[in-house]
Write an enzyme that holds these catalytic residues in place. Structure first.
Site, PDB file in Angstrom:
ATOM      1  N   CYS A 188      -5.760   4.729   6.913  1.00  0.00           N
ATOM      2  CA  CYS A 188      -5.967   3.777   5.812  1.00  0.00           C
ATOM      3  C   CYS A 188      -5.924   2.335   6.315  1.00  0.00           C
ATOM      4  O   CYS A 188      -4.938   1.916   6.918  1.00  0.00           O
ATOM      5  CB  CYS A 188      -4.889   3.992   4.751  1.00  0.00           C
ATOM      6  SG  CYS A 188      -4.984   2.828   3.382  1.00  0.00           S
ATOM      7  N   THR A 206       0.734  -1.260   0.000  1.00  0.00           N
ATOM      8  CA  THR A 206       0.000   0.000   0.000  1.00  0.00           C
ATOM      9  C   THR A 206       0.766   1.315   0.000  1.00  0.00           C
ATOM     10  O   THR A 206       0.967   1.857  -1.053  1.00  0.00           O
ATOM     11  CB  THR A 206      -1.056  -0.013   1.103  1.00  0.00           C
ATOM     12  OG1 THR A 206      -0.428  -0.385   2.301  1.00  0.00           O
ATOM     13  CG2 THR A 206      -2.140  -0.987   0.804  1.00  0.00           C
ATOM     14  N   THR A 261      -2.854   0.057   5.275  1.00  0.00           N
ATOM     15  CA  THR A 261      -1.526   0.526   5.674  1.00  0.00           C
ATOM     16  C   THR A 261      -1.325   0.225   7.155  1.00  0.00           C
ATOM     17  O   THR A 261      -2.222   0.471   7.954  1.00  0.00           O
ATOM     18  CB  THR A 261      -1.408   2.053   5.434  1.00  0.00           C
ATOM     19  OG1 THR A 261      -1.686   2.332   4.064  1.00  0.00           O
ATOM     20  CG2 THR A 261      -0.018   2.563   5.780  1.00  0.00           C
ATOM     21  N   ALA A 286      -1.190   5.341   8.269  1.00  0.00           N
ATOM     22  CA  ALA A 286      -1.546   4.057   8.887  1.00  0.00           C
ATOM     23  C   ALA A 286      -2.709   4.199   9.863  1.00  0.00           C
ATOM     24  O   ALA A 286      -3.499   3.264  10.030  1.00  0.00           O
ATOM     25  CB  ALA A 286      -0.332   3.459   9.592  1.00  0.00           C
TER      26      ALA A 286
END
Length: 184
Positions: free
Chosen positions: A169, A12, A172, A166
């Site tokens: 998302c 990602t 992530t 992170a």
């Protein structure tokens, strides 16, 4: 943006920051298959060539490795010419029937230049020293741009941007790998 196929393995978020004589590429370690995390410690950022180029990739993992190998071959053909090697790779990527179907993007950097490479034939340089790709790329890009004018180092900015991505998302994670080079 890359559309997510539930049967394709994806990697990602990747961000790059060039600041104060350093260039950094950082990426997370998550690989997802549809809605399932398959691996949390993948290494999507690495040194290539003679160690003087760093690359990070997002998209379908097998496709990204194919492109990484092709870029290494172009760097052997055009040593110390990352821009030329990247342009030649994207020409092949755009015109070759097999390569054209690959679903991945790459960020690459050496001491002189930072580039984003796409399957549509784009070779893009960042305006403000930061770029990001992948599913969390927009979050990482916004965070890095917000921090670029602060006194934080390139690595600190990249790590903070990745952590923000992170947090937002789902594709992530916080297992961040960083590679850096001295920049001109």
């Amino acid at each position: 943006m890359i559309e997510h196929n539930p049967t394709t393995i994806y990697g990602t978020t990747i961000v790059t920051v060039r600041k104060d004589g350093k260039v950094v590429i950082a990426g997370d370690g998550q690989v997802s298959l549809g809605n399932t995390v398959m691996k949390g410690n993948a290494r999507k950022v690495r040194r290539i060539g003679k160690g003087n180029v760093i690359a990070g990739f997002a998209g379908a993992t097998a496709d990204a490795f194919t492109l990484l190998e092709r870029l290494e071959a172009k760097l052997e053909q055009y040593p110390d010419q990352l821009m030329r090697a990247s342009v030649e790779l994207t020409k092949d990527w755009r015109t070759d029937r097999y390569l054209r179907k690959l679903e991945a993007m790459m960020l690459v950097a050496d001491s002189k230049v930072t580039l984003a490479l796409t399957g549509t034939g784009d070779v893009l340089e960042p305006e403000q020293g930061v770029m990001a790709i992948g599913s969390g790329g927009n979050y990482a890009l916004a965070a890095a741009r917000a921090l670029i004018e602060t006194d934080k180092s390139a690595e600190e900015i990249a790590r903070k941007a990745m952590n923000i991505a992170a947090d937002i998302c789902i594709y992530t994670n916080h297992n961040i790998i960083v590679e850096s080079l001295d920049a001109q």
